[in-house]
Design an enzyme around this catalytic site. Structure first.
Site, PDB file in Angstrom:
ATOM      1  N   GLY A  87      48.457 -24.280 -31.362  1.00 10.90           N
ATOM      2  CA  GLY A  87      47.953 -23.398 -32.308  1.00 10.90           C
ATOM      3  C   GLY A  87      48.198 -24.178 -33.639  1.00 10.90           C
ATOM      4  N   ALA A  88      48.137 -23.606 -34.705  1.00 13.46           N
ATOM      5  CA  ALA A  88      48.478 -24.352 -36.003  1.00 13.46           C
ATOM      6  C   ALA A  88      50.020 -23.996 -36.338  1.00 13.46           C
ATOM      7  CB  ALA A  88      47.713 -23.730 -37.208  1.00 13.46           C
ATOM      8  N   GLU A  89      50.825 -23.473 -35.798  1.00 12.86           N
ATOM      9  CA  GLU A  89      52.080 -23.376 -35.995  1.00 12.86           C
ATOM     10  C   GLU A  89      52.981 -23.504 -34.955  1.00 12.86           C
ATOM     11  OE1 GLU A  89      53.020 -23.179 -39.102  1.00 12.86           O
ATOM     12  OE2 GLU A  89      51.218 -22.652 -39.908  1.00 12.86           O
ATOM     13  N   ALA A  90      52.517 -23.665 -33.676  1.00 10.04           N
ATOM     14  CA  ALA A  90      53.381 -23.612 -32.535  1.00 10.04           C
ATOM     15  C   ALA A  90      52.692 -24.375 -31.433  1.00 10.04           C
ATOM     16  CB  ALA A  90      53.852 -22.288 -32.132  1.00 10.04           C
ATOM     17  N   ASP A 109      50.590  -8.060 -33.415  1.00 10.61           N
ATOM     18  CA  ASP A 109      49.439  -8.452 -32.729  1.00 10.61           C
ATOM     19  C   ASP A 109      49.329  -7.978 -31.270  1.00 10.61           C
ATOM     20  OD1 ASP A 109      47.642 -10.382 -32.626  1.00 10.61           O
ATOM     21  OD2 ASP A 109      48.733 -12.049 -32.086  1.00 10.61           O
TER      22      ASP A 109
END
Length: 203
Positions: free
Chosen positions: A7-10, A116
């Site tokens: 993902g973008a962060e992890a 989420d």
């Protein structure tokens, strides 16, 4: 080492049957901002998972490495409900939806907000529903936050499982009756949904 998701962060990867979540540090960011995106969320997710593991089904946390923004946890191998829920029999779908509602109620009664709650973050294994990915979660005693959590779940069911949405949501609410604040949350949920409708009309 097998990468499961980037993902973008992890990054999520599998190592010796252990799930490893590594938040990505980005050199171009200011150090303080990078910490807020890596180390602080890593510590927060570790604490939330540890607390949640005492009351509902979540992956067991095995190790945290704050310096490198890594959390190692149990790998839950089962059915990701996003992909399989619609294929089950009606009675099985309803039972799973009630379990989702019950687990959400227990979580909320212990001040944990997931933020989420989608079937992408739920795994069925041995007839138990496991909640995963608490990366956006936090601690709150506010009825409003619980109502928003339920609203997001409702939207996710309507979007991903529209064929069975009504029966699923009805059974989620039946399970959620386990919450000591059930009626307060449902009353607040009506207000959350009214605001949403007003925004759509005015927009």
């Amino acid at each position: 080492m097998k990468i499961l998701h980037r993902g973008a962060e992890a990054i999520l990867y599998l190592e010796n049957n252990i799930l490893v979540k590594k938040r990505i540090s980005k050199g171009y960011r200011h150090k303080f901002i990078d910490n807020t995106k890596t180390k602080y969320p890593t510590r927060k997710e570790y604490k939330l998972l540890t607390k949640a593991s005492q009351i509902i089904n979540v992956p067991k946390v095995l190790e945290i490495d704050e310096a490198n923004s890594i959390v190692k946890m149990e790998y839950i191998k089962g059915d990701v409900l996003k992909n399989t829920l619609d294929s089950y029999t009606k009675s099985k779908r309803e039972k799973i939806a009630r379990l989702i509602g019950e687990q959400t109620a227990i979580m909320h009664d212990n001040d944990i907000i997931h933020s989420d709650l989608t079937t992408s973050n739920m795994i069925l294994k041995n007839n138990k529903v496991y909640f995963i990915d608490f990366g956006l979660g936090y601690i709150s005693k506010k009825i409003e936050d619980r109502a928003v959590d339920l609203h997001l779940l409702k939207q996710a069911l309507e979007s991903k499982h529209y064929k069975h949405y009504k029966e699923l949501y009805e059974n989620v609410l039946n399970g959620y009756k386990k919450s000591k604040d059930y009626q307060k949350v449902l009353t607040q949920l009506e207000q959350v949904e009214k605001r949403g409708r007003y925004k759509r009309k005015s927009g």
